[in-house]
Design a protein around this motif. Structure first.
Motif, PDB file in Angstrom:
ATOM      1  N   ARG A  88       0.824  -1.213   0.000  1.00  0.00           N
ATOM      2  CA  ARG A  88       0.000   0.000   0.000  1.00  0.00           C
ATOM      3  C   ARG A  88       0.860   1.266   0.000  1.00  0.00           C
ATOM      4  N   THR A  89       1.958   1.257   0.727  1.00  0.00           N
ATOM      5  CA  THR A  89       2.865   2.402   0.735  1.00  0.00           C
ATOM      6  C   THR A  89       3.454   2.619  -0.654  1.00  0.00           C
ATOM      7  N   SER A  90       3.815   1.548  -1.313  1.00  0.00           N
ATOM      8  CA  SER A  90       4.367   1.635  -2.665  1.00  0.00           C
ATOM      9  C   SER A  90       3.332   2.210  -3.641  1.00  0.00           C
ATOM     10  N   ILE A  91       2.076   1.791  -3.494  1.00  0.00           N
ATOM     11  CA  ILE A  91       1.006   2.305  -4.368  1.00  0.00           C
ATOM     12  C   ILE A  91       0.819   3.799  -4.135  1.00  0.00           C
ATOM     13  N   LYS A  92       0.804   4.204  -2.872  1.00  0.00           N
ATOM     14  CA  LYS A  92       0.632   5.632  -2.556  1.00  0.00           C
ATOM     15  C   LYS A  92       1.800   6.452  -3.104  1.00  0.00           C
ATOM     16  N   ARG A  93       2.992   5.912  -2.982  1.00  0.00           N
ATOM     17  CA  ARG A  93       4.177   6.606  -3.495  1.00  0.00           C
ATOM     18  C   ARG A  93       4.104   6.744  -5.014  1.00  0.00           C
ATOM     19  N   MET A  95       1.375   6.766  -6.797  1.00  0.00           N
ATOM     20  CA  MET A  95       0.318   7.725  -7.118  1.00  0.00           C
ATOM     21  C   MET A  95       0.833   9.161  -6.964  1.00  0.00           C
ATOM     22  N   ALA A  96       1.539   9.426  -5.878  1.00  0.00           N
ATOM     23  CA  ALA A  96       2.066  10.777  -5.657  1.00  0.00           C
ATOM     24  C   ALA A  96       3.057  11.159  -6.755  1.00  0.00           C
ATOM     25  N   ASP A  97       3.897  10.209  -7.163  1.00  0.00           N
ATOM     26  CA  ASP A  97       4.846  10.484  -8.246  1.00  0.00           C
ATOM     27  C   ASP A  97       4.112  10.764  -9.560  1.00  0.00           C
ATOM     28  N   ALA A  98       3.070   9.976  -9.845  1.00  0.00           N
ATOM     29  CA  ALA A  98       2.316  10.156 -11.097  1.00  0.00           C
ATOM     30  C   ALA A  98       1.594  11.499 -11.097  1.00  0.00           C
ATOM     31  N   ILE A  99       0.964  11.863  -9.989  1.00  0.00           N
ATOM     32  CA  ILE A  99       0.251  13.154  -9.916  1.00  0.00           C
ATOM     33  C   ILE A  99       1.244  14.306 -10.008  1.00  0.00           C
ATOM     34  N   GLY A 100       2.381  14.165  -9.352  1.00  0.00           N
ATOM     35  CA  GLY A 100       3.419  15.202  -9.430  1.00  0.00           C
ATOM     36  C   GLY A 100       3.928  15.387 -10.837  1.00  0.00           C
ATOM     37  N   ALA A 101       4.147  14.288 -11.540  1.00  0.00           N
ATOM     38  CA  ALA A 101       4.628  14.363 -12.921  1.00  0.00           C
ATOM     39  C   ALA A 101       3.574  14.999 -13.823  1.00  0.00           C
ATOM     40  N   GLN A 102       2.297  14.632 -13.622  1.00  0.00           N
ATOM     41  CA  GLN A 102       1.217  15.231 -14.429  1.00  0.00           C
ATOM     42  C   GLN A 102       1.090  16.726 -14.154  1.00  0.00           C
ATOM     43  N   ASP A 103       1.113  17.073 -12.857  1.00  0.00           N
ATOM     44  CA  ASP A 103       0.986  18.492 -12.503  1.00  0.00           C
ATOM     45  C   ASP A 103       2.144  19.300 -13.084  1.00  0.00           C
ATOM     46  N   THR A 104       3.338  18.744 -13.025  1.00  0.00           N
ATOM     47  CA  THR A 104       4.505  19.432 -13.579  1.00  0.00           C
ATOM     48  C   THR A 104       4.349  19.625 -15.084  1.00  0.00           C
ATOM     49  N   ALA A 105       3.903  18.577 -15.756  1.00  0.00           N
ATOM     50  CA  ALA A 105       3.732  18.665 -17.216  1.00  0.00           C
ATOM     51  C   ALA A 105       2.660  19.684 -17.582  1.00  0.00           C
ATOM     52  N   TYR A 106       1.539  19.645 -16.887  1.00  0.00           N
ATOM     53  CA  TYR A 106       0.468  20.598 -17.204  1.00  0.00           C
ATOM     54  C   TYR A 106       0.873  22.030 -16.844  1.00  0.00           C
ATOM     55  N   ALA A 107       1.552  22.203 -15.706  1.00  0.00           N
ATOM     56  CA  ALA A 107       1.980  23.548 -15.309  1.00  0.00           C
ATOM     57  C   ALA A 107       3.019  24.094 -16.277  1.00  0.00           C
ATOM     58  N   ALA A 108       3.891  23.238 -16.777  1.00  0.00           N
ATOM     59  CA  ALA A 108       4.919  23.676 -17.726  1.00  0.00           C
ATOM     60  C   ALA A 108       4.295  24.131 -19.038  1.00  0.00           C
ATOM     61  N   ALA A 129      -5.437   4.724  -8.000  1.00  0.00           N
ATOM     62  CA  ALA A 129      -4.716   4.414  -6.761  1.00  0.00           C
ATOM     63  C   ALA A 129      -5.660   3.818  -5.728  1.00  0.00           C
ATOM     64  N   ASP A 130      -6.880   4.345  -5.629  1.00  0.00           N
ATOM     65  CA  ASP A 130      -7.857   3.824  -4.680  1.00  0.00           C
ATOM     66  C   ASP A 130      -8.206   2.377  -5.010  1.00  0.00           C
ATOM     67  N   LEU A 131      -8.392   2.081  -6.288  1.00  0.00           N
ATOM     68  CA  LEU A 131      -8.671   0.710  -6.707  1.00  0.00           C
ATOM     69  C   LEU A 131      -7.498  -0.214  -6.366  1.00  0.00           C
ATOM     70  N   SER A 132      -6.287   0.268  -6.618  1.00  0.00           N
ATOM     71  CA  SER A 132      -5.100  -0.536  -6.304  1.00  0.00           C
ATOM     72  C   SER A 132      -4.970  -0.765  -4.803  1.00  0.00           C
ATOM     73  N   LEU A 133      -5.258   0.257  -4.004  1.00  0.00           N
ATOM     74  CA  LEU A 133      -5.195   0.116  -2.547  1.00  0.00           C
ATOM     75  C   LEU A 133      -6.249  -0.859  -2.037  1.00  0.00           C
ATOM     76  N   THR A 134      -7.446  -0.771  -2.598  1.00  0.00           N
ATOM     77  CA  THR A 134      -8.512  -1.693  -2.208  1.00  0.00           C
ATOM     78  C   THR A 134      -8.130  -3.126  -2.558  1.00  0.00           C
TER      79      THR A 134
END
Length: 188
Positions: A88-93, A95-108, A129-134
């Motif tokens: 679960r920690t790996s999934i959360k990590r 997810m955070a990396d994927a959202i960060g990468a998307q936000d960076t790309a969109y902001a750029a 991520a929620d589905l993966s955690l479940t």
């Protein structure tokens, strides 16, 4: 025959004891003849007792092996819980990396992150991520419950092995005692 054996055994322990042993042997021989016991019956009785002890011991040994298997399954449950936390920690990590990468790309590219495609991409990442955690939680619970069931099954089998050892031993003992009794009644 019994007198000869007891007399020979008595002579091993000293000459004075030999006379007493010979007298005792005469008494034992007379007593065994009166009751119908023979050296073969005594040996068969000893073998019967050893057979009963062996069957009970085999049942107990099998039970002990199964109880060790149950203890091993019990020890695996906390390990499975730790592995579930790690998944679960790996999934959360991720997810955070994927959202960060998307936000960076969109902001750029100058896109506003609060609505539109960027907001939808973020929702999709959270949903995935929620589905993966479940799924990870369900997998952990399933594996933990299977380990608990396995431990209970081993304990149940251990009890049965112990009981079957006793039943087997007592059954063999009863059969042999009936054989000895039958021999005694035919000798009389």
């Amino acid at each position: 025959m019994v007198q000869v054996l007891l007399g020979a055994a008595g002579s091993l322990f000293g000459g004075g004891a030999a006379a007493g042993t010979a007298a005792a042997a005469g008494t034992v021989a007379g007593g065994t003849a009166a009751t119908g016991l023979s050296l073969a019956s005594i040996l068969q009785g000893t073998a019967t007792v050893l057979g009963v002890v062996s069957a009970v011991g085999a049942g107990n040994a099998e039970a002990q092996k199964l109880e060790l298997e149950a203890a091993d399954a019990d020890r695996e449950q906390p390990l499975e819980t730790l592995q579930g936390i790690e998944r679960r920690t790996s999934i959360k990590r991720a997810m955070a990396d994927a959202i960060g990468a998307q936000d960076t790309a969109y902001a750029a590219s100058g896109v506003d992150l609060s609505f539109g495609t960027a907001a939808n991409a973020r929702k999709d990442a959270y949903r995935e991520a929620d589905l993966s955690l479940t799924t990870a939680t369900g997998t952990e619970m399933t594996r933990t419950s299977r380990l608990a069931e396995r431990a209970a099954g081993y304990r149940s089998a251990a009890k049965k092995s112990r009981v079957m050892g006793w039943i087997s031993g007592l059954g063999a003992g009863a059969s042999q005692l009936a054989s000895i009794k039958g021999r005694g009644s035919t000798n009389a």
